[in-house]
Design a protein around this motif. Structure first.
Motif, PDB file in Angstrom:
ATOM      1  N   LEU A 198      34.311  -7.293  26.038  1.00 52.47           N
ATOM      2  CA  LEU A 198      33.802  -6.607  24.537  1.00 52.47           C
ATOM      3  C   LEU A 198      33.716  -7.857  23.248  1.00 52.47           C
ATOM      4  CD1 LEU A 198      36.731  -4.392  23.805  1.00 52.47           C
ATOM      5  CD2 LEU A 198      33.957  -3.543  23.368  1.00 52.47           C
ATOM      6  N   TYR A 199      33.932  -8.831  23.646  1.00 49.52           N
ATOM      7  CA  TYR A 199      33.425 -10.252  22.767  1.00 49.52           C
ATOM      8  C   TYR A 199      32.238 -10.314  23.415  1.00 49.52           C
ATOM      9  CZ  TYR A 199      33.359 -14.594  21.006  1.00 49.52           C
ATOM     10  OH  TYR A 199      33.034 -15.945  20.727  1.00 49.52           O
ATOM     11  N   HIS A 200      32.036 -10.517  23.370  1.00 50.98           N
ATOM     12  CA  HIS A 200      31.123 -10.839  24.670  1.00 50.98           C
ATOM     13  C   HIS A 200      29.474  -9.536  23.942  1.00 50.98           C
ATOM     14  CE1 HIS A 200      31.079 -14.686  26.610  1.00 50.98           C
ATOM     15  NE2 HIS A 200      31.732 -13.661  27.374  1.00 50.98           N
ATOM     16  N   ARG A 201      29.775  -8.606  24.530  1.00 51.13           N
ATOM     17  CA  ARG A 201      28.698  -7.648  23.339  1.00 51.13           C
ATOM     18  C   ARG A 201      28.983  -7.117  22.394  1.00 51.13           C
ATOM     19  NH1 ARG A 201      27.065  -3.449  26.651  1.00 51.13           N
ATOM     20  NH2 ARG A 201      26.637  -1.644  25.228  1.00 51.13           N
ATOM     21  N   THR A 342      33.601   2.505  34.217  1.00 49.81           N
ATOM     22  CA  THR A 342      33.063   0.967  33.082  1.00 49.81           C
ATOM     23  C   THR A 342      32.107   0.668  34.169  1.00 49.81           C
ATOM     24  OG1 THR A 342      35.208   0.792  32.166  1.00 49.81           O
ATOM     25  CG2 THR A 342      33.324  -0.861  31.882  1.00 49.81           C
ATOM     26  N   ASN A 343      32.196   0.373  35.236  1.00 44.93           N
ATOM     27  CA  ASN A 343      31.333  -0.467  35.955  1.00 44.93           C
ATOM     28  C   ASN A 343      29.732   0.472  36.308  1.00 44.93           C
ATOM     29  OD1 ASN A 343      32.531  -2.809  36.454  1.00 44.93           O
ATOM     30  ND2 ASN A 343      33.218  -2.890  38.862  1.00 44.93           N
ATOM     31  N   LEU A 344      29.978   1.800  36.924  1.00 43.38           N
ATOM     32  CA  LEU A 344      29.037   2.676  36.294  1.00 43.38           C
ATOM     33  C   LEU A 344      28.339   3.341  35.470  1.00 43.38           C
ATOM     34  CD1 LEU A 344      30.530   5.634  38.782  1.00 43.38           C
ATOM     35  CD2 LEU A 344      29.148   4.670  39.167  1.00 43.38           C
ATOM     36  N   ALA A 345      28.562   2.661  33.943  1.00 45.75           N
ATOM     37  CA  ALA A 345      28.851   2.887  32.462  1.00 45.75           C
ATOM     38  C   ALA A 345      27.758   1.819  32.236  1.00 45.75           C
ATOM     39  CB  ALA A 345      29.431   2.718  31.319  1.00 45.75           C
ATOM     40  N   PHE A 346      28.269   0.705  32.712  1.00 41.17           N
ATOM     41  CA  PHE A 346      27.375  -0.880  32.711  1.00 41.17           C
ATOM     42  C   PHE A 346      25.985  -0.462  33.967  1.00 41.17           C
ATOM     43  CE2 PHE A 346      30.987  -3.578  31.035  1.00 41.17           C
ATOM     44  CZ  PHE A 346      29.840  -3.961  30.434  1.00 41.17           C
ATOM     45  N   ALA A 348      24.353   1.713  34.096  1.00 39.14           N
ATOM     46  CA  ALA A 348      23.028   2.645  33.808  1.00 39.14           C
ATOM     47  C   ALA A 348      22.764   2.323  32.702  1.00 39.14           C
ATOM     48  CB  ALA A 348      24.054   4.064  33.551  1.00 39.14           C
ATOM     49  N   ARG A 349      23.359   1.421  31.422  1.00 43.83           N
ATOM     50  CA  ARG A 349      23.068   1.030  30.194  1.00 43.83           C
ATOM     51  C   ARG A 349      21.749  -0.210  30.730  1.00 43.83           C
ATOM     52  NH1 ARG A 349      21.316   1.421  25.578  1.00 43.83           N
ATOM     53  NH2 ARG A 349      21.526   0.266  23.522  1.00 43.83           N
ATOM     54  N   ILE A 350      22.147  -0.734  31.731  1.00 38.07           N
ATOM     55  CA  ILE A 350      21.193  -2.508  31.986  1.00 38.07           C
ATOM     56  C   ILE A 350      19.953  -1.330  32.774  1.00 38.07           C
ATOM     57  CG2 ILE A 350      21.081  -3.582  33.700  1.00 38.07           C
ATOM     58  CD1 ILE A 350      23.819  -4.539  33.630  1.00 38.07           C
ATOM     59  N   ALA A 351      20.142  -0.122  33.157  1.00 37.46           N
ATOM     60  CA  ALA A 351      18.659   0.222  33.537  1.00 37.46           C
ATOM     61  C   ALA A 351      18.133   0.998  32.377  1.00 37.46           C
ATOM     62  CB  ALA A 351      18.824   1.153  34.817  1.00 37.46           C
ATOM     63  N   LEU A 465      20.631  -7.809  27.989  1.00 31.94           N
ATOM     64  CA  LEU A 465      20.288  -7.574  29.095  1.00 31.94           C
ATOM     65  C   LEU A 465      21.473  -8.550  30.026  1.00 31.94           C
ATOM     66  CD1 LEU A 465      17.091  -6.066  30.508  1.00 31.94           C
ATOM     67  CD2 LEU A 465      18.970  -5.433  30.973  1.00 31.94           C
ATOM     68  N   CYS A 466      21.313 -10.365  29.554  1.00 31.32           N
ATOM     69  CA  CYS A 466      21.931 -11.325  29.487  1.00 31.32           C
ATOM     70  C   CYS A 466      23.443 -10.837  29.820  1.00 31.32           C
ATOM     71  CB  CYS A 466      21.354 -12.421  29.259  1.00 31.32           C
ATOM     72  SG  CYS A 466      22.587 -13.936  29.360  1.00 31.32           S
ATOM     73  N   ILE A 467      23.339 -10.644  28.507  1.00 36.00           N
ATOM     74  CA  ILE A 467      25.217 -10.351  27.848  1.00 36.00           C
ATOM     75  C   ILE A 467      25.841  -8.909  29.173  1.00 36.00           C
ATOM     76  CG2 ILE A 467      26.664  -9.063  26.376  1.00 36.00           C
ATOM     77  CD1 ILE A 467      24.840 -10.735  24.255  1.00 36.00           C
ATOM     78  N   ASP A 468      25.018  -7.631  29.450  1.00 37.39           N
ATOM     79  CA  ASP A 468      25.179  -7.072  30.193  1.00 37.39           C
ATOM     80  C   ASP A 468      25.746  -7.346  31.555  1.00 37.39           C
ATOM     81  OD1 ASP A 468      25.607  -5.324  28.043  1.00 37.39           O
ATOM     82  OD2 ASP A 468      23.985  -4.096  28.358  1.00 37.39           O
ATOM     83  N   ARG A 469      24.936  -7.713  32.303  1.00 40.82           N
ATOM     84  CA  ARG A 469      24.974  -8.838  33.154  1.00 40.82           C
ATOM     85  C   ARG A 469      26.097 -10.129  33.798  1.00 40.82           C
ATOM     86  NH1 ARG A 469      18.266 -10.266  34.172  1.00 40.82           N
ATOM     87  NH2 ARG A 469      17.456  -7.239  34.392  1.00 40.82           N
ATOM     88  N   LYS A 470      26.371 -10.580  33.008  1.00 39.42           N
ATOM     89  CA  LYS A 470      27.331 -11.951  32.571  1.00 39.42           C
ATOM     90  C   LYS A 470      29.119 -10.924  32.487  1.00 39.42           C
ATOM     91  CE  LYS A 470      29.494 -15.200  29.648  1.00 39.42           C
ATOM     92  NZ  LYS A 470      28.892 -16.258  28.192  1.00 39.42           N
ATOM     93  N   CYS A 471      28.218  -9.779  32.008  1.00 39.02           N
ATOM     94  CA  CYS A 471      30.031  -9.289  32.132  1.00 39.02           C
ATOM     95  C   CYS A 471      30.064  -8.621  32.875  1.00 39.02           C
ATOM     96  CB  CYS A 471      29.748  -7.724  30.990  1.00 39.02           C
ATOM     97  SG  CYS A 471      29.977  -8.148  29.333  1.00 39.02           S
TER      98      CYS A 471
END
Length: 488
Positions: A198-201, A342-346, A348-351, A465-471
């Motif tokens: 959450l902090y990184h996003r 939560t991982n599935l939502a990540f 989908a958002r990255i795609a 994308l970098c933030i989501d991939r880092k998460c």
């Protein structure tokens, strides 16, 4: 040498004059002989030139020549001052004073001897009395220190026994605490990961700062972990508080035991001190400082209270250790389910962000091509304008040169009209080219702004994308079920 008491204007300080004899004619011009006389000073009076008392000198008139010419010169010469009574300079006292001083010294020496003999006798008696008193006081102090060492040894044994029992119970409670801490730490790890995601996003910028499904699932995961930890934290707080109380009681016992050991060592050292010991020294004023904090009654009560407090802490620890065995294995399935959602939502958002980023890159490539064309057009127009400057300079130079023709030769002929027409034509051409150049530059500026916006949007998408991939890289691991229930 100058005589004492004379002035620098004395007659013998000047040029030596020869006595005149009329019978002997001079063989030639007599040379003038100049003699230098160095002044003489007594010690301590070198710089007192202006002080010349009459006590040290007397005036004497002397006549160096017997003839009439010498008599006339002697009448004009200053009186000569001769030394007199030089030794009286150091005569400060009279013989009577000297005799009185000697008698006074002898009377003082006799009185001092009588007084010293009396003091020596009294001192010998005083030394013997104080030596006996000091020896008696040292023996009494040794007896008191020995009795004190026995009391300290008794309370040391009592404190050591209670400390061993408290440490045994603390180790049993520490085993439960370690399991509880392990389970709490394993739950804190997913919580920390979710909070960091959450902090990184929150670092997303602009339009990408969206409250999407990923953020909703992360918030739900944080709430779930906190809810799962609530009862465990309550018991953990009680156990932590009891462990702190046990540690306080342990520290009190250890401190009391350490103090008694230090006091025992100090008293043993004091008991072994002798008058011939090497480590004794002076500590002036130490007897005036009272550092005592207790009396024998309060000293014994202090150690007894420490032991009773330790016994109460052991009883409380037993009750908490029995209660802590029922709260380890809870809610691991719900935590695993929320972690997977939560991982599935990540993913989908990255795609989704990748698709938008690809479209923006296509638009950016087309915009860059148009910018390249516009820049080439601007360069072509600038070169064309620059090429027109030289013909304009030529025609204007020609007109200037023709304006220098003399008199009637300054004619408005056909070349003159053609040159003027050429100037206007080139000016019109330059204006047209400059106008087109400004339009092209405006278009180029618009394309550059579009390029900046596209690059900015692409940078935002890349950052997202970098933030989501880092998460997602942070969420690759999750505690297993045994670790969630307190086993390592």
């Amino acid at each position: 040498m100058e005589f004492l008491g004379t002035t620098q204007t004395a007659s013998y300080c000047g040029s030596k004059k020869a006595c005149g004899f009329s019978a002997v004619p001079p063989a030639g011009p007599a040379p003038v002989i100049q003699e230098c006389y160095q002044p003489y000073y007594l010690p301590g009076y070198r710089y007192l030139n202006s002080w010349r008392p009459s006590l040290f000198c007397k005036v004497s008139n002397a006549q160096s020549c017997q003839d009439e010419g010498a008599a006339r010169h002697s009448a004009l010469r200053l009186p000569t001052i001769l030394p007199s009574l030089r030794s009286t300079l150091f005569c400060r006292y009279s013989p009577h004073d000297w005799d009185q001083s000697n008698q006074q010294q002898m009377r003082g020496a006799e009185a001092s001897r009588l007084w010293a003999s009396q003091v020596i006798g009294d001192s010998m008696r005083l030394v013997q009395d104080k030596e006996q008193l000091t020896h008696q006081m040292q023996e009494g102090a040794c007896r008191n220190l020995g009795q004190r060492l026995l009391d300290v040894g008794f309370w040391k044994s009592e404190l050591r026994y209670e400390l061993e029992r408290l440490l045994s119970e603390s180790r049993s409670l520490d085993t439960v605490r370690k399991r509880l801490e392990c389970a709490a730490d394993e739950m804190n790890c997913p919580l920390q990961v979710a909070l960091e995601c959450l902090y990184h996003r929150e670092k997303r910028v602009g339009i990408d700062l969206v409250h999407d499904n990923v953020e909703k699932n992360l918030i739900q995961e944080v709430d779930l972990v906190k809810c799962c930890q609530e009862q465990m934290r309550k018991l953990a707080q009680r156990i932590d508080s009891q462990i702190r109380d046990n540690r306080d009681a342990q520290h009190t016992l250890e401190k009391d035991l350490e103090d008694k050991h230090s006091a025992q060592c100090i008293d043993e050292k004091c008991l072994n001190l002798k008058n011939t010991s090497d480590c004794i020294t002076f500590f002036h004023g130490v007897e005036k400082v009272d550092c005592s904090l207790s009396v024998p009654e309060t000293w014994a009560t202090f150690s007894n209270n420490n032991i009773r407090h330790s016994q109460n802490m052991r009883a409380n620890a037993i009750r908490l250790r029995e209660e802590a065995e029922n709260l380890f294995e809870t809610l691991s399935d719900q935590m695993w389910k929320q972690f997977t959602d939560t991982n599935l939502a990540f993913n989908a958002r990255i795609a989704e962000v990748m698709g938008v980023k690809n479209k923006l890159q296509t638009q950016l490539a087309k915009t860059l091509h148009e910018i390249f064309q516009a820049e080439n057009t601007v360069m072509m127009l600038e070169r064309s304008i620059t090429a027109k400057e030289c013909p304009l300079k030529v025609v204007q130079t020609r007109l200037e040169c023709r304006s220098q023709r003399p008199n009637m030769e300054l004619c408005r002929d056909i070349p003159q009209f053609k040159l003027v027409d050429e100037v206007f034509t080139i000016d019109d051409t330059l204006q047209t080219l400059r106008l087109r150049l400004r339009e092209t530059q405006n278009i180029l500026q618009l394309l550059m702004m579009t390029k900046c916006r596209l690059e900015h949007d692409l940078a935002l998408k890349a950052g997202t994308l970098c933030i989501d991939r880092k998460c997602m890289s942070m969420r690759k691991t999750f505690p297993s079920t045994p670790r969630l229930v307190g086993y390592t």
